[in-house]
Design a protein around this motif. Structure first.
Motif, PDB file in Angstrom:
ATOM      1  N   HIS A   4      44.618  42.178  41.542  1.00  0.00           N
ATOM      2  CA  HIS A   4      44.750  40.712  41.466  1.00  0.00           C
ATOM      3  C   HIS A   4      46.191  40.252  41.655  1.00  0.00           C
ATOM      4  N   HIS A  27      42.285  34.841  48.769  1.00  0.00           N
ATOM      5  CA  HIS A  27      41.914  35.738  47.665  1.00  0.00           C
ATOM      6  C   HIS A  27      40.938  35.043  46.709  1.00  0.00           C
ATOM      7  N   CYS A  31      37.518  36.370  45.025  1.00  0.00           N
ATOM      8  CA  CYS A  31      37.666  36.953  43.683  1.00  0.00           C
ATOM      9  C   CYS A  31      37.247  35.982  42.598  1.00  0.00           C
ATOM     10  N   CYS A  34      39.909  35.667  39.500  1.00  0.00           N
ATOM     11  CA  CYS A  34      41.075  34.821  39.762  1.00  0.00           C
ATOM     12  C   CYS A  34      40.656  33.353  39.883  1.00  0.00           C
TER      13      CYS A  34
HETATM   14 ZN   LIG Z   1      41.676  38.374  41.859  1.00  0.00          ZN
END
Ligand SMILES: [Zn+2]
Lengths: 178, 197
Positions: A4, A27, A31, A34
């Motif tokens: 991350h 990202h 993800c 996150c």
């Molecule tokens: Zn992440």
């Protein structure tokens, strides 16, 4: 956790470059962890930016003025004690110095002789005072003695009052200066 | 800095207590707010704000006019509050320093109104969980719009230390933010007063 990074740090960064911003967006789209952290941060940030200012109770400045008088007095007292302790410290230091000096200069026999002489003198003085006093009480009636004692106490009180007055004057001056 | 303010500072340095009182009047809010956010309690904030002005009063000759006066005051307040928080672990009551006016008035005072409205958000609760230094950095950043350099100077830290503290604090706030939201808050909020925030 490691994959991350640096995105996790970028979530909280205030000025990201365009490239960093782009990579972060990418990202985030992949993800979940996150994304959720970012959402939480956005919520926190919104509340932080509301930033209501707490206001003191009315009369803050008046309370300041009142407390200033008390604080100054307390400070003055502290100062007086400080001076007293410094003075006593210096005085006892000097005395200790003088004492050790004499201790090294005079032999034990000399010390003994000196102390005997001093005791003798002190005794002499007290006995002569006693003599004067008994002569006084024999010569003058009791009321006069009482009167003299009162006179002595009064002058002592006067001296104390004078001293307090001088102290309050310096106190006043200090207050005006402060 | 306005000319009037500069004049007050100059007069205060020369020993004019009324001019200093004008500065107190002018800056009571930013100073009090910082103390309130740091300590989380109205009475403690009042005491800390008064103490801040007393410390400023005593150190007035050391004030650098190149720096905004309010920044200087906030720096004194922040350091004092951080010290207070560290000392809290060792409770020590100085009776001499207790305020004379300590009776909470029944009338809704502004501080109470603000904090009640405020407590509807979670921020005040969350701030409490940060370390004093991290909390001070966050407060200066968001309530006073201080730059990282300003925060560094105010808290006597390096800029990189401020950066890492801000990052850590933001992360902590964000993580706990959700935990707070998920909790049922209805019952708890009803008895919230400034002293429990
Ligand atoms: Zn992440």
């Amino acid at each position: 956790m490691k994959p991350h990074q640096p995105y996790e740090a970028w979530i909280f960064e205030e000025d990201l470059s365009q490239e960093e911003q782009q990579r972060l967006t990418e990202h985030l789209s992949q993800c979940e962890a996150c994304r959720s952290l970012r959402e939480k941060w956005l919520g926190t940030q919104t509340e932080l930016q509301e930033r209501a200012m707490a206001v003191p109770r009315a009369g803050f400045t008046q309370r300041w003025k009142t407390s200033l008088v008390v604080r100054k007095q307390r400070e003055q007292k502290k100062q007086a004690w400080r001076v007293f302790w410094i003075f006593s410290g210096v005085a006892s230091g000097v005395m200790a110095g003088v004492f050790t000096y004499f201790l090294t200069q005079i032999s034990l026999a000399g010390w003994l002789e000196l102390s005997v002489e001093m005791i003798h003198q002190v005794l002499g003085v007290t006995s002569s005072i006693g003599g004067v006093l008994s002569a006084w009480t024999r010569l003058y009636p009791f009321p006069l003695t009482l009167f003299m004692v009162l006179l002595f106490l009064l002058s002592l009180l006067g001296l104390i009052a004078l001293w307090l007055f001088a102290l309050s004057r310096t106190f006043q001056e200090g207050k005006e200066r402060a | 800095m306005s000319t009037l303010e500069a004049e007050w500072i100059q007069e205060a340095i020369q020993g004019n207590d009324d001019s200093f009182a004008c500065l107190v009047e002018l800056y009571q809010r930013p100073v009090y707010n910082l103390c309130y956010r740091m300590l989380g309690n109205a009475q403690e904030a009042e005491d800390a704000a008064q103490e801040t002005f007393w410390r400023a009063y005593q150190a007035l000759r050391r004030y650098d006019p190149q720096r905004p006066f309010v920044t200087w005051l906030l720096s004194i307040a922040a350091h004092y509050c951080i010290d207070q928080q560290r000392k809290r672990r060792v409770p020590l009551l100085d009776l001499d320093l207790l305020p004379e006016e300590d009776i909470p008035d029944a009338a809704p005072d502004p501080a109470r109104v603000v904090s009640e409205r405020d407590s509807q958000g979670q921020i005040h609760q969350l701030l409490k969980k940060l370390s004093p230094l991290d909390r001070a950095a966050i407060i200066l950043r968001y309530w006073y719009d201080f730059s990282e350099e300003d925060i560094a100077r105010t808290l006597s830290l390096t800029v990189s230390a401020v950066k890492s503290r801000l990052f850590r604090a933001r992360r902590e706030l964000a993580e706990k933010y959700q935990i707070e939201v998920e909790k049922p808050l209805v019952g708890r909020r009803a008895n919230e007063t400034p002293s429990t925030i």
